[in-house]
Each structure stands twice: as C-alpha cells, then as structure tokens.
Design a protein around this motif. Sequence first.
Motif, PDB file in Angstrom:
ATOM      1  N   GLY A 103       0.824  -1.187   0.000  1.00 36.46           N
ATOM      2  CA  GLY A 103       0.000   0.000   0.000  1.00 36.46           C
ATOM      3  C   GLY A 103       0.866   1.247   0.000  1.00 36.46           C
ATOM      4  N   ARG A 110      -4.646  -1.611   2.657  1.00 39.25           N
ATOM      5  CA  ARG A 110      -5.636  -2.685   2.724  1.00 39.25           C
ATOM      6  C   ARG A 110      -5.263  -3.612   3.873  1.00 39.25           C
ATOM      7  NH1 ARG A 110      -7.196  -5.148  -2.688  1.00 39.25           N
ATOM      8  NH2 ARG A 110      -8.747  -3.521  -2.522  1.00 39.25           N
ATOM      9  N   GLN A 153     -12.292  -7.405   5.276  1.00 39.22           N
ATOM     10  CA  GLN A 153     -11.313  -6.580   4.578  1.00 39.22           C
ATOM     11  C   GLN A 153     -11.642  -5.109   4.790  1.00 39.22           C
ATOM     12  OE1 GLN A 153      -9.840  -7.750   0.676  1.00 39.22           O
ATOM     13  NE2 GLN A 153     -10.602  -5.811  -0.099  1.00 39.22           N
ATOM     14  N   ASP A 155     -10.348  -1.313   3.486  1.00 37.50           N
ATOM     15  CA  ASP A 155      -9.557  -0.455   2.609  1.00 37.50           C
ATOM     16  C   ASP A 155      -9.578   0.950   3.194  1.00 37.50           C
ATOM     17  OD1 ASP A 155      -9.154  -2.572   0.916  1.00 37.50           O
ATOM     18  OD2 ASP A 155     -10.817  -2.052  -0.401  1.00 37.50           O
ATOM     19  N   SER A 164     -12.806   5.034   4.910  1.00 35.73           N
ATOM     20  CA  SER A 164     -12.459   3.609   4.883  1.00 35.73           C
ATOM     21  C   SER A 164     -13.658   2.812   4.386  1.00 35.73           C
ATOM     22  CB  SER A 164     -12.030   3.118   6.265  1.00 35.73           C
ATOM     23  OG  SER A 164     -13.078   3.255   7.180  1.00 35.73           O
TER      24      SER A 164
END
Length: 195
Positions: A103, A110, A153, A155, A164
């Motif tokens: 990232g 992530r 998950q 991000d 996010s």
Amino acid sequence: MTTPIRLKTTRTLLGIVAAISAVTSTGCIGLTQGPNLGIFAIPIPVSPFYQQKAEDDNRWLERYERVPILGPTTAGNEPVALDPPTDDEVMRAFEKANPVGGGIPLLFERQRNDVRIIKEKIADYIDPPRFYPLIGPAQLHHAHYKCTIYYSQRDIVGYPVPHSLDDEEAVETIYIDHNHFHMVGDVEPYQTPTL
C-alpha cells in the motif's frame, strides 16, 4: 619573488595531491595493494524487498512445490492422501492470487482481519501404474482440496477525502492439489554394481 598566479597554481596542486592521498588512504577507493575491483568495490544499497522475495521463493519451493515419492501401497488397504494443506500454504496461495501489497501510507492501505479457513477434500484417487523417467514404475496419487477463506477486509483511503471501506463478509475460494508418488512392485534400494 613569486607571482600570485604561480602561488595560486602551487596551492591548487597541493590541494589536489592532498585530496588524492586522503581518498586513496581509506582502502576502499583508489590505489590499494593487491587486486582491485575499481568502481565495483563500492557497496550498492539493495532493497530488503529482493532478499525477502528470494527467501519466500526458496521456502515455497522447499515446502510445497516438490512431489514426494513414498513406498508402495499395501494390499487390501485404501491408500490415504497426505496431510491436508496447512494454513500457511493456503494463505500463501491466496496472497499469490490476491496480493495485499504494502500500500501507500496515508493514500491507500488494505487490511485483512479475522481470517477463518475451511478445508474440504474434494477428490482422492490414484492413477494406474506407469513408468516415470528418473523414478521408475510408480503410481501418481492425487488429492484435491477446496479451501474457503472467510475474512473481513478494510480499505483505508487517505486522498482526496479520507475514508475507509469495510467488507465484513469477504469470501475467497482456493483450490490446492497435493500430488505424490507411490512406488510400484518390489522396491529395492539402488546398489552399485560390482565389477
């Protein structure tokens, strides 16, 4: 009487000689005794990424990419496959298919959390005996596994508007094959012929 130009030239030459002697006295660059590598003697910084990649490739080859050769199967018993894939093997296969990457801090990251892995054997069968070069007569034993990975998950996006994105019920399926050989017939260790 010395002229200012001559004095300036003398000081410049003395400065150059002093600089050359200072550089060559370190032992790393310039005039040294014995063999000299020249410019190649200067160390070049290498990113730790390449060392980690080489170690990971070697570990994958050593643990998971080799096909073991087992002894012959016993009569009357159904041969059973080797151990199911480990969590490490499943996660490495998952990372190869869907890399997280490092990232870019403060721009995009992530995260994968709360990982649960379910492994199911979907096939376990043996091919008929045949001759394999460098092995001899053997049977190939196939074992196929379906590995379902449940995880959450997140991000994290930092630009242009920090926010996010959360996926609490992410699911991926990975298929892993574990193949190995069984020797066929009377297997004796190789003996050096006597002359």
